[in-house]
Design a protein around this motif. Structure first.
Motif, mmCIF file in Angstrom:
data_model
loop_
_atom_site.group_PDB
_atom_site.id
_atom_site.type_symbol
_atom_site.label_atom_id
_atom_site.label_comp_id
_atom_site.label_asym_id
_atom_site.label_seq_id
_atom_site.Cartn_x
_atom_site.Cartn_y
_atom_site.Cartn_z
ATOM 1 N N MET A 111 -6.333 0.853 -3.430
ATOM 2 C CA MET A 111 -5.774 -0.544 -3.278
ATOM 3 C C MET A 111 -5.223 -0.918 -4.847
ATOM 4 S SD MET A 111 -8.243 -2.765 -1.234
ATOM 5 C CE MET A 111 -7.235 -4.181 -1.150
ATOM 6 N N ALA A 168 -0.046 4.564 1.696
ATOM 7 C CA ALA A 168 -0.400 4.610 2.859
ATOM 8 C C ALA A 168 0.508 5.723 3.957
ATOM 9 C CB ALA A 168 -0.283 3.008 3.593
ATOM 10 N N PHE A 198 0.944 -1.038 -0.026
ATOM 11 C CA PHE A 198 -0.231 -0.145 -0.128
ATOM 12 C C PHE A 198 0.861 1.155 -0.224
ATOM 13 C CE2 PHE A 198 -2.295 -3.409 2.206
ATOM 14 C CZ PHE A 198 -3.539 -3.334 1.470
ATOM 15 N N ALA A 241 -4.958 4.363 4.209
ATOM 16 C CA ALA A 241 -4.675 4.683 2.637
ATOM 17 C C ALA A 241 -6.244 4.661 2.019
ATOM 18 C CB ALA A 241 -4.365 3.318 2.258
#
Length: 139
Positions: free
Chosen positions: A51, A35, A32, A48
Motif C-alpha cells: 500500500m 494491483a 494501487f 496487491a
C-alpha cells in the motif's frame, strides 16, 4: 533497519452496465498501481501486496487520522477493510466511503497482514499524528 511487511490485499469493485470496465480498473490501479486486476461477472477483482502509493496519497492529502479511523474501525485480528469512492479513486484521490452507499458502488479493500501484525502495518501506512503531522518514533 526497515521492517518488511507481508500483506495480501484483495480489492473488489462492481462494474455497472453504465460504466466502462477500463475506467473502473484505472480507479483501482490509480491508488494501487501494482494491483493485478481481473474482470469477473460484473465486478473487478484485484490483488496487491503493498500500500505504498496509497500511503503516499494519504500523506499528500493529509488525511492520516481519517485513514487510521477507517482502518481501526474494521480491524478484526490480522485483517482490516475499508471502502473507497470510485470517482475519487479515478482522480487518484482517497475518499473513504461512509454512510449511504454510492449508486455506482464502492471499491472494497480487504487487507490481511501476515507479518508482523495489523496494528504495525496500519502505523506504517497511516502513522499516528500530532497536530496533523506524522509522529517520528525515533524522536
Amino acid at each position: 533497519m526497515s521492517t518488511v511487511y507481508s500483506v495480501d490485499i484483495q480489492i473488489t469493485a462492481p462494474v455497472n452496465d453504465t460504466e466502462v470496465t477500463d475506467r473502473v480498473a484505472d480507479a483501482v490501479t490509480n491508488l494501487f498501481p501494482g494491483a493485478d486486476v481481473d474482470h469477473q461477472h460484473g465486478e473487478l477483482v484485484a490483488t496487491a501486496h503493498d500500500m505504498e502509493h496509497f500511503s503516499e496519497c494519504l500523506h499528500r492529502q493529509e488525511i492520516l487520522d481519517t485513514a487510521r479511523g477507517a482502518f481501526f474501525e474494521h480491524l478484526q485480528g490480522d485483517t482490516f477493510s475499508f471502502d473507497l469512492k470510485k470517482q475519487a479513486a479515478f482522480q487518484e484521490v482517497v475518499n473513504f466511503a461512509v454512510g449511504e452507499p454510492d449508486e455506482l458502488g464502492e471499491i472494497h479493500v480487504r487487507v490481511r497482514v501476515n507479518d508482523p501484525d495489523a496494528e504495525s502495518y496500519i502505523d506504517h501506512v497511516a502513522p499516528p499524528t500530532k497536530e496533523g503531522k506524522p509522529i517520528d518514533p525515533d524522536e
